[in-house]
Design an enzyme around this catalytic site. Structure first.
Site, PDB file in Angstrom:
ATOM      1  N   ARG A 274      36.187  13.035  35.034  1.00 34.36           N
ATOM      2  CA  ARG A 274      34.834  12.502  35.916  1.00 34.36           C
ATOM      3  C   ARG A 274      33.941  11.535  35.161  1.00 34.36           C
ATOM      4  NH1 ARG A 274      29.236  14.845  37.469  1.00 34.36           N
ATOM      5  NH2 ARG A 274      29.103  14.438  39.585  1.00 34.36           N
TER       6      ARG A 274
ATOM      7  N   ILE B 262      27.862  10.208  43.271  1.00 32.40           N
ATOM      8  CA  ILE B 262      28.996  11.001  43.094  1.00 32.40           C
ATOM      9  C   ILE B 262      28.692  12.236  43.200  1.00 32.40           C
ATOM     10  CG2 ILE B 262      28.791  10.845  40.707  1.00 32.40           C
ATOM     11  CD1 ILE B 262      31.762  11.115  40.038  1.00 32.40           C
ATOM     12  N   SER B 263      29.494  13.030  44.136  1.00 30.16           N
ATOM     13  CA  SER B 263      29.022  14.329  44.377  1.00 30.16           C
ATOM     14  C   SER B 263      29.190  15.404  43.180  1.00 30.16           C
ATOM     15  CB  SER B 263      29.846  14.915  45.548  1.00 30.16           C
ATOM     16  OG  SER B 263      29.812  14.277  46.888  1.00 30.16           O
ATOM     17  N   ASN B 264      28.454  16.365  43.032  1.00 27.42           N
ATOM     18  CA  ASN B 264      28.603  17.249  42.091  1.00 27.42           C
ATOM     19  C   ASN B 264      29.996  17.952  41.966  1.00 27.42           C
ATOM     20  OD1 ASN B 264      28.571  20.319  43.086  1.00 27.42           O
ATOM     21  ND2 ASN B 264      26.569  19.511  44.089  1.00 27.42           N
TER      22      ASN B 264
ATOM     23  N   ILE C 170      30.729  20.988  44.603  1.00 28.66           N
ATOM     24  CA  ILE C 170      31.032  20.797  46.137  1.00 28.66           C
ATOM     25  C   ILE C 170      32.260  20.004  46.226  1.00 28.66           C
ATOM     26  CG2 ILE C 170      29.677  18.574  46.178  1.00 28.66           C
ATOM     27  CD1 ILE C 170      29.624  21.125  48.621  1.00 28.66           C
TER      28      ILE C 170
END
Length: 226
Positions: free
Chosen positions: A45, A71-73, A76
């Site tokens: 990531r 950027i999504s966690n 999720i």
């Protein structure tokens, strides 16, 4: 792996061990699908965020990527991938072609690419598409097709899809996308404006069943091509 990977492979906060700890947190948060957990552990990531944010890359939080997007966690991303695979029991279905709406920095697309044969990813912000296309090429992610366009219309030329994942919130389920689902496939999206809920729509023949799950928080899906 490509030069960008080698130059930013890192130790400490960007190491494989750190990703392993992230995966264990995902287990504790209820992610059961082993293929999803494996994909989350494999995708670095920190290579999808600015270097200034690398030390926070494996926190369970959304991070800015520019252009008003995030950027999504990790939780999720894993949760939506698990739902797309019908993986709530830990046993997901194989995915052939997946449509992602909201390419962003390419992180979620890369996770999905480890679970599917091909990912078609729509993004309305042209500058993000160009930047992410370069990143995916450097990381040798060859089964993601980034497309610049309005994801609200889907991608009929590539349909049907074994899953559709929308990475931004919208006030209603886009009806134009439902016929682009294969029989037995699912659409996963954050539904709502100020208050958002994770929504799953499953197709069985000509019947579409909608289910609302937990609350979430995403940037809004804005129609139109930038």
């Amino acid at each position: 792996m490509a030069e960008i990977m080698n130059s930013r492979a890192g130790i400490g906060m960007t190491s494989a061990r750190t990703r392993g700890r992230m995966v264990e947190r995902l287990r504790e948060l209820g992610i059961k699908d082993e293929m999803v957990l494996s994909a989350m552990g494999e995708v670095p990531r920190h290579l999808f965020v600015d270097q200034a944010l690398e030390s926070r890359a494996y926190e369970d939080t959304a991070l800015p990527i520019g252009f008003g997007q995030t950027i999504s966690n990790p939780h999720i991303v894993a949760r939506m991938a698990e739902l797309a695979r019908h993986g709530e029991t830990g046993q997901g279905r194989p995915l052939g072609r997946v449509l992602e709406i909201g390419l962003g920095c390419g992180y979620q697309a890369t996770v999905l690419a480890k679970l599917a044969r091909e990912v078609v990813s729509m993004e309305r912000i042209a500058a993000l598409v160009g930047k992410t296309r370069v990143r995916l090429r450097e990381l040798r992610v060859n089964n993601v097709k980034p497309k610049h366009g309005d994801g609200m219309n889907g991608a009929r030329d590539f349909a049907p899809f074994d899953a559709i994942v929308i990475a931004a919130a919208f006030g209603e389920v886009p009806q134009v996308l439902l016929p682009q689902l294969a029989d037995g496939a699912r659409l996963v999206m954050p539904l709502g404006n100020q208050t958002q809920t994770l929504c799953v729509v499953e197709r069985q023949g000509d019947t579409y069943t909608e289910r609302l799950l937990e609350g979430v928080k995403f940037v809004p899906l804005l129609p139109g091509v930038a």
